[in-house]
Design an enzyme around this catalytic site. Structure first.
Site, PDB file in Angstrom:
ATOM      1  N   LYS A 166      18.068 133.768  99.270  1.00  7.44           N
ATOM      2  CA  LYS A 166      17.391 135.092  99.179  1.00  7.44           C
ATOM      3  C   LYS A 166      17.362 135.534  97.933  1.00  7.44           C
ATOM      4  O   LYS A 166      16.172 136.262  97.449  1.00  7.44           O
ATOM      5  CB  LYS A 166      18.492 136.181 100.017  1.00  7.44           C
ATOM      6  CG  LYS A 166      17.820 137.469 100.099  1.00  7.44           C
ATOM      7  CD  LYS A 166      19.198 138.411 100.547  1.00  7.44           C
ATOM      8  CE  LYS A 166      20.179 138.364  99.529  1.00  7.44           C
ATOM      9  NZ  LYS A 166      21.049 139.401  99.855  1.00  7.44           N
ATOM     10  N   THR A 167      18.401 135.371  97.096  1.00  6.79           N
ATOM     11  CA  THR A 167      18.275 135.983  95.516  1.00  6.79           C
ATOM     12  C   THR A 167      17.238 135.314  94.982  1.00  6.79           C
ATOM     13  O   THR A 167      16.340 136.065  94.322  1.00  6.79           O
ATOM     14  CB  THR A 167      19.694 135.732  95.064  1.00  6.79           C
ATOM     15  OG1 THR A 167      20.495 136.186  95.718  1.00  6.79           O
ATOM     16  CG2 THR A 167      19.748 136.644  93.548  1.00  6.79           C
ATOM     17  N   ASP A 220      16.942 145.086  98.656  1.00  8.86           N
ATOM     18  CA  ASP A 220      17.715 144.091  98.803  1.00  8.86           C
ATOM     19  C   ASP A 220      18.848 144.514  99.951  1.00  8.86           C
ATOM     20  O   ASP A 220      19.343 145.777  99.808  1.00  8.86           O
ATOM     21  CB  ASP A 220      18.377 143.452  97.758  1.00  8.86           C
ATOM     22  CG  ASP A 220      19.068 142.222  97.889  1.00  8.86           C
ATOM     23  OD1 ASP A 220      18.942 141.490  99.128  1.00  8.86           O
ATOM     24  OD2 ASP A 220      19.845 141.725  97.112  1.00  8.86           O
ATOM     25  N   GLU A 221      19.457 143.559 100.711  1.00 12.27           N
ATOM     26  CA  GLU A 221      20.521 144.177 101.603  1.00 12.27           C
ATOM     27  C   GLU A 221      20.190 145.297 102.360  1.00 12.27           C
ATOM     28  O   GLU A 221      21.135 146.170 102.608  1.00 12.27           O
ATOM     29  CB  GLU A 221      22.020 144.270 100.678  1.00 12.27           C
ATOM     30  CG  GLU A 221      22.426 143.527  99.826  1.00 12.27           C
ATOM     31  CD  GLU A 221      23.031 142.198 100.610  1.00 12.27           C
ATOM     32  OE1 GLU A 221      23.143 142.026 101.724  1.00 12.27           O
ATOM     33  OE2 GLU A 221      23.732 141.390  99.835  1.00 12.27           O
ATOM     34  N   GLN A 269      24.925 140.394 108.634  1.00  8.60           N
ATOM     35  CA  GLN A 269      25.654 140.609 107.665  1.00  8.60           C
ATOM     36  C   GLN A 269      25.896 142.040 107.321  1.00  8.60           C
ATOM     37  O   GLN A 269      26.304 142.371 106.045  1.00  8.60           O
ATOM     38  CB  GLN A 269      25.241 139.861 106.377  1.00  8.60           C
ATOM     39  CG  GLN A 269      25.214 138.220 106.541  1.00  8.60           C
ATOM     40  CD  GLN A 269      24.889 137.548 105.132  1.00  8.60           C
ATOM     41  OE1 GLN A 269      25.729 137.707 104.086  1.00  8.60           O
ATOM     42  NE2 GLN A 269      23.749 137.264 105.218  1.00  8.60           N
ATOM     43  N   ARG A 291      30.804 132.214 103.028  1.00  2.58           N
ATOM     44  CA  ARG A 291      30.789 132.216 101.746  1.00  2.58           C
ATOM     45  C   ARG A 291      31.205 130.717 101.237  1.00  2.58           C
ATOM     46  O   ARG A 291      31.005 130.305 100.179  1.00  2.58           O
ATOM     47  CB  ARG A 291      32.132 133.044 101.107  1.00  2.58           C
ATOM     48  CG  ARG A 291      31.905 134.564 101.500  1.00  2.58           C
ATOM     49  CD  ARG A 291      30.539 135.200 101.003  1.00  2.58           C
ATOM     50  NE  ARG A 291      29.549 135.105 102.216  1.00  2.58           N
ATOM     51  CZ  ARG A 291      28.305 135.158 101.982  1.00  2.58           C
ATOM     52  NH1 ARG A 291      27.754 135.397 100.941  1.00  2.58           N
ATOM     53  NH2 ARG A 291      27.349 135.217 103.055  1.00  2.58           N
TER      54      ARG A 291
END
Length: 664
Positions: A31-32, A208-209, A239, A601
């Site tokens: 994503k980043t 984002d997020e 998330q 993670r």
DNA sequence: CAAAGCGCGATTTTT
DNA sequence: TCGCGCTTTG
């Protein structure tokens, strides 16, 4: 830059820059990279930096993004706005403070300041608050400010207190955290011409997020984007773990209805974790209802992959197991300390683990927790800096007026408050004014102490505005105030503690100096730095890049990844958290998402530890494994020991019982 | 009237 | 265990 490294979905996400776009990005789906490529692509297409606004959730994410774009494009990013919602709010408020009746150079009050403001307001109204009321009010005021609770539905007393609270902030030229979103929103709603100027400026907006945005944050970007509709939101409903803070993942659904012509892209290929871990995570999250259907997949397989659950006697054994495993794998698999992460549901669990890391002499970095910035000596130093920057900051004034002790106790403070109320004047100016009287209304020693305090502050306030060396000035200020003498007196038979605390102050000022002298720093002002630390509060300024194991909460770990990941305390009542469930049974799904975030993670190896008993708040408690563990396909999990049988639990319970008996 | 000494309650997650 | 607020002391 090269878009060639992107897969087809990522490529499309990065190059679709006009019109509304919803990107559903699963954990570890790059994503980043997509977001940074997308911004780089915009710049390449000739879109001006000043027209781009990228909003993130944490300062860390914002920094990381800016860093990567800089590297990718090789350009200087002087005009690109990448910020958290709160930092963006500060920017708007700094530019528009006057439009809502504030003066320039306002202060930001954090949540502990909020507590103090509520106390002050209550005192002002002659209300007596129990500690519990205070906690409730903090929560309630936050909800009112973020539009989740209607003030009008509250009792008369609460309405009065809330109004007093708001008035106090305005009077002291201060905003609290919630204001940083609520006030800009209000500003845009009431001043169409101001909104228009921002719409013209920010023609391309990215969030984002997105699953973690609150209703107000969503409304804010909706207003900003309504002119051009070039709005790209990136999120993953699985998330969403910040609902307690007003995050509302239904904003994803709202986006779908509000922008019917939107394009939607799903990123489901995972580049992070091995198949075993991903399969377990998929199985877990499938138990949630009310989510957007998606299935992460990967091609990654490695011999190193593993997913283990360890059942241990107590938290001591848990810490030892984690330390032992870190040390062993570091050597046997040549992994640097920075490739290990230890996660837990709450911070306090990490205390025992941190202790073990110290004992074993393993380098670690602990984020969150009672941070450096929450130490008394640092808070005092910051309060002095705040007062030098904004003398109207009564909260800072009250904090340090008698630290070091200068004979200003309850009575003198009451006198000061009385005189300041009459004129709606800040305590600092009141003190200054009263000292100018021929017979100030304080006892002799108090007069002397106050005079020295005001004189010193005046002198350093001057120096802060004229002198370029602010960190040095702050250091000199602490010396002039004899903070060292104060520490020695406070810790009479513990000079080591005093020395340690004094050193902390100068460590802090060292960071300040580095920031001040950084050539990339466009605005080296005292108020800018104070804003920065108010917003970044708990985050360690990533100075020492030494390799270290990361110890953090699951919340803090979002967006990060580790080759080897430990999840400690995978027990019922901890994960899911009992408190969270007591608040609302529906929180079970959020707790599951939290566990899902923790699982995803891990890149190669994942260890989950379960204790039979652990000390929680000085009391030994019997623990049972988290119900989430049984939602993971058992075929994927390796265990060395058997899961505890009911008999085991009983046995441990008995031994604890007898221990208590012996102790009493 | 301020400073030192004692007892009680606290901890879910963070901008 | 520690910080905070209340009580006593000087």
């Amino acid at each position: 830059m090269s878009l060639a490294s992107l897969n087809p979905q990522q490529f499309q996400a990065a190059t679709t820059i006009e019109g509304p776009l919803l990107i559903i990005a699963g954990a570890g789906s790059g994503k980043t990279g997509v977001i940074t490529h997308r911004i780089a692509y915009m710049l390449e297409q000739g879109i001006a930096q000043s027209h781009i606004l990228a909003l993130t959730f944490t300062n860390k994410a914002a920094d990381e993004m800016a860093h990567r774009i800089k590297k990718m494009t090789g350009r200087k990013l002087s005009n690109l706005t990448i910020a958290t919602f709160h930092a963006f709010g500060v920017k708007v408020l700094r530019e528009q403070a006057r439009a809502i009746g504030y003066r320039d150079g306002f202060t930001i009050y954090d949540s502990s300041d909020r507590r103090d403001v509520i106390k002050e307001s209550a005192r002002e109204l002659g209300m007596i608050l129990e500690h519990e009321d205070l906690l409730d009010l903090e929560h309630l005021f936050g909800q009112i400010k973020s539009g989740m609770v209607d003030l009008a539905t509250q009792s008369k007393g609460i309405i009065q207190l809330f109004q007093e609270y708001q008035e106090f902030l305005q009077l002291k030229n201060a905003f609290d955290f919630d204001d940083l979103v609520a006030r800009p929103l209000e500003l845009f709603r009431t001043h169409p011409e101001i909104l228009q100027s921002y719409q013209q400026r920010y023609q391309y907006i990215m969030v984002d997020e997105f699953q973690d945005t609150s209703l107000q944050q969503y409304q804010l970007i909706q207003l900003l984007a309504s002119a051009h509709a070039n709005l790209c939101v990136v999120g993953d409903d699985d998330q969403s773990i910040y609902s307690w803070r007003g995050a509302n993942y239904t904003n994803i659904q709202a986006f779908e209805t509000d922008f019917p012509q939107r394009m939607e892209i799903k990123l489901e290929r995972n580049y992070r974790s091995t198949g075993v871990i991903l399969e377990a995570a998929n199985a877990l999250i499938a138990n949630n209802t009310n989510r957007k259907e998606k299935e992460l997949w990967t091609e990654s397989t490695t011999a190193e992959a593993s997913l283990q659950v360890r059942y241990l006697e107590n938290d001591q054994a848990e810490s030892e197991f984690i330390c032992d495993t870190v040390r062993t794998l570091r050597v046997s698999e040549h992994r640097g300390y920075d490739h290990f992460g230890v996660l837990s549901r709450n911070n306090s669990l990490m205390d025992a683990i941190e202790e073990a890391f110290i004992r074993h002499d393993i380098p670690y970095r602990r984020s969150g927790g009672r941070s450096f910035f929450e130490r008394k000596e640092i808070k005092d130093t910051i309060a002095y800096m705040r007062l030098a920057d904004n003398p109207d900051d009564d909260i800072a004034f009250v904090r340090i007026i008698n630290t070091p002790r200068r004979g200003v106790g309850k009575q003198s403070l009451a006198t000061l408050r009385e005189h300041s109320d009459d004129r709606k004047e800040a305590l600092y100016y009141t003190a200054k004014r009263l000292l100018g009287w021929s017979d100030p209304p304080f006892p002799k020693p108090t007069i002397a102490g106050l005079t020295y305090f005001i004189d010193t502050m005046e002198q350093f306030r001057q120096r802060f505005t004229t002198n370029k060396e602010m960190a040095r000035t702050a250091g000199d200020m602490m010396v002039a105030l004899d903070y060292w003498g104060y520490l020695v007196r406070e810790y009479p038979d513990n000079e080591k503690a005093a020395k340690w605390k004094y050193d902390n102050i100068f460590t802090f000022l060292g960071w300040f100096e580095r920031w001040e002298k950084n050539p990339d720093n466009l605005e080296p002002k005292l108020s800018t730095y104070l804003t920065r630390i108010a917003l970044a509060g708990r985050e360690r300024s990533g100075d020492d890049e030494e390799r270290a194991v990361s110890l953090m909460t699951i919340h803090a770990a979002k967006g990060l990844e580790f080759d080897v990941t430990f999840i400690a305390g995978v027990e019922d009542g901890i994960l899911p958290s009992l408190r969270s469930l007591q608040e609302d049974e529906a929180n079970m799904e959020e707790e599951r998402r939290l566990f899902y975030v923790a699982l995803t993670r891990a890149r190669e190896k994942l260890f989950m530890t379960v204790c039979a008993q652990r000390k929680i708040q000085r009391e030994l408690q019997i623990c049972t494994p988290s119900p989430f563990l049984s939602e993971l396909p058992s075929a994927l999990i390796e265990t060395e020991e058997q899961a505890p049988t009911p008999e085991d639990v009983e046995r441990v319970a008995m031994s604890v019982f007898t221990m208590f008996k012996d102790n009493s």
